[in-house]
Motif scaffolding. Structure first.
Motif, PDB file in Angstrom:
ATOM      1  N   PHE A   1       0.610  -1.160  -0.165  1.00 45.59           N
ATOM      2  CA  PHE A   1       0.224   0.464   0.222  1.00 45.59           C
ATOM      3  C   PHE A   1       0.702   0.589   0.277  1.00 45.59           C
ATOM      4  CE2 PHE A   1      -4.261   1.210   0.803  1.00 45.59           C
ATOM      5  CZ  PHE A   1      -4.604   2.981   0.920  1.00 45.59           C
ATOM      6  N   ARG A   2       1.969   1.227   0.801  1.00 49.24           N
ATOM      7  CA  ARG A   2       2.823   2.261   0.918  1.00 49.24           C
ATOM      8  C   ARG A   2       3.587   2.879  -0.486  1.00 49.24           C
ATOM      9  NH1 ARG A   2       6.390   0.284   5.104  1.00 49.24           N
ATOM     10  NH2 ARG A   2       5.015   1.205   6.405  1.00 49.24           N
ATOM     11  N   VAL A   3       4.019   2.015  -1.033  1.00 44.44           N
ATOM     12  CA  VAL A   3       5.017   1.577  -1.982  1.00 44.44           C
ATOM     13  C   VAL A   3       4.371   2.144  -3.246  1.00 44.44           C
ATOM     14  CG1 VAL A   3       6.433   0.510  -4.222  1.00 44.44           C
ATOM     15  CG2 VAL A   3       6.721   0.748  -1.169  1.00 44.44           C
ATOM     16  N   TYR A   4       2.535   1.377  -3.485  1.00 42.01           N
ATOM     17  CA  TYR A   4       2.032   1.068  -5.338  1.00 42.01           C
ATOM     18  C   TYR A   4       0.868   1.478  -4.970  1.00 42.01           C
ATOM     19  CZ  TYR A   4       6.379  -1.451  -6.468  1.00 42.01           C
ATOM     20  OH  TYR A   4       7.053  -1.865  -6.646  1.00 42.01           O
ATOM     21  N   GLY A   5       0.652   2.304  -3.510  1.00 36.66           N
ATOM     22  CA  GLY A   5      -1.145   2.652  -3.314  1.00 36.66           C
ATOM     23  C   GLY A   5      -2.356   1.774  -3.035  1.00 36.66           C
ATOM     24  N   ARG A   6      -3.296   2.003  -3.034  1.00 32.07           N
ATOM     25  CA  ARG A   6      -4.538   1.618  -2.135  1.00 32.07           C
ATOM     26  C   ARG A   6      -5.129  -0.072  -3.150  1.00 32.07           C
ATOM     27  NH1 ARG A   6      -7.520   6.480  -2.079  1.00 32.07           N
ATOM     28  NH2 ARG A   6      -9.218   6.262  -5.184  1.00 32.07           N
ATOM     29  N   ARG A   7      -5.180   0.184  -4.451  1.00 38.68           N
ATOM     30  CA  ARG A   7      -5.256  -0.927  -5.501  1.00 38.68           C
ATOM     31  C   ARG A   7      -4.465  -2.342  -5.155  1.00 38.68           C
ATOM     32  NH1 ARG A   7      -6.808   2.325 -11.905  1.00 38.68           N
ATOM     33  NH2 ARG A   7      -8.714   3.182 -10.883  1.00 38.68           N
ATOM     34  N   LEU A   8      -3.237  -2.005  -4.934  1.00 37.56           N
ATOM     35  CA  LEU A   8      -2.163  -3.066  -5.298  1.00 37.56           C
ATOM     36  C   LEU A   8      -2.727  -3.700  -3.632  1.00 37.56           C
ATOM     37  CD1 LEU A   8       0.714  -3.647  -7.080  1.00 37.56           C
ATOM     38  CD2 LEU A   8      -1.160  -4.839  -7.532  1.00 37.56           C
ATOM     39  N   GLY A   9      -2.418  -2.310  -2.728  1.00 43.99           N
ATOM     40  CA  GLY A   9      -2.410  -2.950  -1.108  1.00 43.99           C
ATOM     41  C   GLY A   9      -3.573  -3.602  -0.965  1.00 43.99           C
ATOM     42  N   ILE A  10      -5.279  -3.087  -0.901  1.00 44.58           N
ATOM     43  CA  ILE A  10      -6.029  -4.103  -0.240  1.00 44.58           C
ATOM     44  C   ILE A  10      -5.721  -5.343  -1.333  1.00 44.58           C
ATOM     45  CG2 ILE A  10      -8.528  -3.592  -1.464  1.00 44.58           C
ATOM     46  CD1 ILE A  10      -7.883  -0.656  -0.746  1.00 44.58           C
ATOM     47  N   ALA A  11      -5.534  -5.106  -2.698  1.00 45.44           N
ATOM     48  CA  ALA A  11      -6.137  -6.646  -3.102  1.00 45.44           C
ATOM     49  C   ALA A  11      -4.874  -7.533  -2.539  1.00 45.44           C
ATOM     50  CB  ALA A  11      -5.180  -6.385  -4.673  1.00 45.44           C
ATOM     51  N   VAL A  12      -3.852  -7.030  -1.894  1.00 49.38           N
ATOM     52  CA  VAL A  12      -2.990  -7.990  -1.792  1.00 49.38           C
ATOM     53  C   VAL A  12      -3.591  -8.631   0.101  1.00 49.38           C
ATOM     54  CG1 VAL A  12      -0.475  -8.270   0.111  1.00 49.38           C
ATOM     55  CG2 VAL A  12      -0.740  -7.413  -1.742  1.00 49.38           C
ATOM     56  N   ALA A  13      -3.663  -7.712   0.522  1.00 50.83           N
ATOM     57  CA  ALA A  13      -4.390  -7.608   2.066  1.00 50.83           C
ATOM     58  C   ALA A  13      -5.624  -8.670   1.914  1.00 50.83           C
ATOM     59  CB  ALA A  13      -5.342  -6.085   2.918  1.00 50.83           C
ATOM     60  N   LEU A  14      -6.621  -8.775   1.672  1.00 49.12           N
ATOM     61  CA  LEU A  14      -7.608  -9.633   1.102  1.00 49.12           C
ATOM     62  C   LEU A  14      -7.169 -10.882   0.840  1.00 49.12           C
ATOM     63  CD1 LEU A  14     -10.109  -7.444  -1.435  1.00 49.12           C
ATOM     64  CD2 LEU A  14     -10.326  -7.428   1.797  1.00 49.12           C
ATOM     65  N   LEU A  15      -6.247 -11.305  -0.175  1.00 49.05           N
ATOM     66  CA  LEU A  15      -5.209 -12.132  -0.644  1.00 49.05           C
ATOM     67  C   LEU A  15      -4.593 -12.726   1.059  1.00 49.05           C
ATOM     68  CD1 LEU A  15      -4.341 -11.674  -3.993  1.00 49.05           C
ATOM     69  CD2 LEU A  15      -6.290 -13.680  -2.962  1.00 49.05           C
ATOM     70  N   ASP A  16      -4.438 -11.705   1.337  1.00 48.16           N
ATOM     71  CA  ASP A  16      -3.857 -12.074   2.635  1.00 48.16           C
ATOM     72  C   ASP A  16      -4.541 -12.996   4.074  1.00 48.16           C
ATOM     73  OD1 ASP A  16      -0.877 -12.298   1.497  1.00 48.16           O
ATOM     74  OD2 ASP A  16      -0.510 -10.155   2.812  1.00 48.16           O
ATOM     75  N   VAL A  17      -5.361 -12.350   3.595  1.00 52.19           N
ATOM     76  CA  VAL A  17      -7.000 -12.680   5.091  1.00 52.19           C
ATOM     77  C   VAL A  17      -7.083 -13.848   4.426  1.00 52.19           C
ATOM     78  CG1 VAL A  17      -9.116 -11.951   5.742  1.00 52.19           C
ATOM     79  CG2 VAL A  17      -6.912 -10.438   5.421  1.00 52.19           C
TER      80      VAL A  17
END
Length: 199
Positions: free
Chosen positions: A45-61
């Motif tokens: 999220f910090r480096v690439y913004g919310r689109r990739l950050g939220i996608a990674v968060a949801l996949l990690d969850v």
């Protein structure tokens, strides 16, 4: 046998390094070269913004949730806890990154908690959001949520879930020990809720 397979499967699910793979696929870059060097959702999220950050968060969850759910199906609460814990360990030291440093287990642990104690998980999400929006420190939000997890699982859950909540909270706080030092020193990174234009 299926109990063992569930725990091993939990570790392998946790080892899926989405925070590394998605920036590689969509940006052609190694997330470990940017920000904190971490492959967790916060750094993406910090480096690439919310689109990739939220996608990674949801996949990690999702991988923590799936691992714990698989364990619950295979052998009940104890195996669910072991599979969820294995997913968290896999996230921290993923086999697919040759056991190099992974993420700090917050999203994956949250997913496992969602399967093991859904109401506790929802309460923890609320706490994370309030602390993050108020302070804009993802690390502080994660630490506060870990402490809340250790308390909330005491409210009527079986002992394996209580053990998971207590040990998981301790592990998350330990993984944030450098962040705690920076918070005390006043040098911790504070998130901007909106990325600058052109970034």
């Amino acid at each position: 046998m299926k109990e063992t397979l569930a725990v091993v499967g939990g570790y392998l699910l946790g080892s899926l390094p989405f925070g590394y793979w998605l920036p590689r696929i969509f940006r052609g870059e190694d997330i470990r070269a940017g920000g904190s060097g971490n492959v967790g959702a916060s750094n993406v999220f910090r480096v690439y913004g919310r689109r990739l950050g939220i996608a990674v968060a949801l996949l990690d969850v999702a991988k923590g949730f799936t691992a714990a759910l698989l364990g619950l199906w295979a052998g009940g609460a104890l195996v669910g806890v072991l599979a969820g814990a294995a997913a968290m360990i896999g996230h921290a030291r993923p086999i697919f990154l040759r056991f190099q440093k992974g993420g700090k287990m917050v999203a994956t642990g949250g997913g496992a908690t969602l399967a093991l104690a859904p109401l506790v998980a929802l309460g923890c999400v609320g706490i994370w959001v309030v602390v993050f929006v108020t302070t804009r420190y993802a690390s502080l939000a994660s630490i506060a949520t870990a402490l809340a997890l250790a308390v909330l699982v005491l409210l009527g859950y079986p002992w394996p879930v209580i053990a998971f909540g207590t040990a998981g909270a301790a592990a998350v706080i330990f993984m944030h020990r450098q962040n705690i030092r920076r918070l005390v020193a006043g040098t911790e990174h504070r998130f901007a809720l909106r990325r600058p234009r052109g970034s």
